[in-house]
Write an enzyme that holds these catalytic residues in place. Structure first.
Site, PDB file in Angstrom:
ATOM      1  N   ASP A 116      67.827  30.745  44.704  1.00 39.96           N
ATOM      2  CA  ASP A 116      66.402  30.698  45.028  1.00 39.96           C
ATOM      3  C   ASP A 116      65.566  31.664  44.195  1.00 39.96           C
ATOM      4  OD1 ASP A 116      64.017  30.077  46.135  1.00 39.96           O
ATOM      5  OD2 ASP A 116      64.647  30.330  48.219  1.00 39.96           O
ATOM      6  N   ASP A 169      63.082  38.007  46.070  1.00 40.46           N
ATOM      7  CA  ASP A 169      63.414  37.476  47.396  1.00 40.46           C
ATOM      8  C   ASP A 169      64.907  37.593  47.661  1.00 40.46           C
ATOM      9  OD1 ASP A 169      62.716  36.449  49.861  1.00 40.46           O
ATOM     10  OD2 ASP A 169      62.852  34.357  49.222  1.00 40.46           O
ATOM     11  N   VAL A 220      67.018  17.427  45.803  1.00 41.53           N
ATOM     12  CA  VAL A 220      68.291  17.705  45.142  1.00 41.53           C
ATOM     13  C   VAL A 220      69.307  16.672  45.606  1.00 41.53           C
ATOM     14  CG1 VAL A 220      70.145  19.371  44.765  1.00 41.53           C
ATOM     15  CG2 VAL A 220      67.783  20.170  45.009  1.00 41.53           C
TER      16      VAL A 220
END
Length: 327
Positions: A224, A206, A94
């Protein structure tokens, strides 16, 4: 507190979590068959709060026959001026970039040299999944294209701030009531992001404070989505499906029982709701709900998911919400 009512409504409306049940199977045998107990037993401390990765599903090369616009980062016709690296992991990188036509900074996710076809597919799945979740508490996707070498390029909003985990500790002089109210408001915004994702048939899998970013102007982003799966058969081949999950994945100290078993057929919105309850448990107690001296012990604690007890300092309504979410 007003946010308590919002949490109650969300938990009650997303799924009949009172019907949650645990299928009694040999957890040890299942983990051993996956090689997890042998490889990871004995881990403790921070490793127990790290996400257990899962092998991505095998699908046909999603780039085959797919036409993406080329996003150039050099020359007079450049659309992006790519700069410093903001982060990297696995096959992805990134970087900070300047989106020239709009004169704004963005984050650009690309692949390392030599990335596999599956790595390309994984980045495309991330783009398709998060790009389809346009919500104030989910990082916006601005564009999907490819570089001159044909590798996919994901252009996203650049977000700044700190993780929710770093903000959970009570600072000296902080009023505990204000602290609780502030973090319940953050949880409420995470609930909204999940409610939206569930409406689109997507499970996150998650949810934890480390995966929530707090911006300087009150922004809250659920990050995420790498373990996210779809509940809809129509997404097969484009997104991983919950029904195909056959391995343990997630963060051990927060896992729902069916996640600790790796039983994809039992994954449902209630699985994410359990994770919300686990985060609420951490807010009101200071620790995630599952513990143990080894990874296997923590997974067994998650699988058993015994009811939690709370001391008198915990507001009864919040204790009831956490207990119901993790029932």
């Amino acid at each position: 507190l007003r946010v308590v009512g919002v949490l109650v409504v969300f938990i009650a409306s997303c799924s009949d979590i009172g019907l949650r049940h645990v299928v009694h199977i040999g957890l040890g045998a299942k983990l051993e068959s996956q090689g997890i107990q042998t490889r990871l037993d004995g881990l403790a401390g921070e490793a127990l709060e790290a996400t257990i990765p899962v092998d991505p599903p095998v699908v046909e090369d999603a780039l085959e026959g797919l036409k993406l616009p080329t996003l150039r980062d050099a020359g007079e016709s450049a659309e992006l001026h790519v700069g410093e690296t903001l982060g990297e992991g696995g096959m992805g990188v990134v970087r900070l970039a300047r989106q020239v036509p709009l004169r704004r900074d963005v984050a650009v996710k690309t692949l390392r040299e030599g990335a596999t076809a599956e790595a390309r597919n994984e980045l495309l799945r991330e783009a398709w999944l998060t790009g389809g979740l346009e919500h104030p508490n989910i990082v916006p996707v601005h564009a999907l294209g490819q570089d001159p070498e044909g590798r996919p390029v994901l252009v996203m909003k650049r977000i700044e701030g700190r993780s929710w985990k770093s903000a959970l500790e009570v600072a000296d002089g902080d009023d505990p009531r204000d602290h609780l109210r502030r973090h319940l408001d953050i949880l409420r915004q995470v609930c909204r992001a999940l409610a939206f994702a569930h409406d689109r048939g997507i499970l996150h899998r998650d949810i934890k404070p480390e995966n929530v970013m707090l911006g300087p102007w009150g922004e809250v982003y659920l990050l995420d989505w790498g373990l996210a799966v779809s509940l809809r058969e129509q997404d097969r081949g484009r997104l991983p499906l919950a029904v195909d999950v056959n391995a343990v994945a997630g963060t051990p100290r927060y896992l729902a029982p069916e996640m600790a078993e790796g039983e994809g057929k039992r994954l449902a919105p209630a699985s994410d709701i359990y994770l919300l309850g686990a985060v609420l448990h951490e807010i009101i107690t200071g620790e995630p709900p599952h513990s143990g001296q080894s990874l296997f012990a923590v997974l067994r604690s998650a699988w058993r998911s015994e009811p939690k007890t709370y001391d008198d300092q915990v507001p009864a309504e919040l204790a009831a919400i956490a207990a119901r979410a993790m029932a």
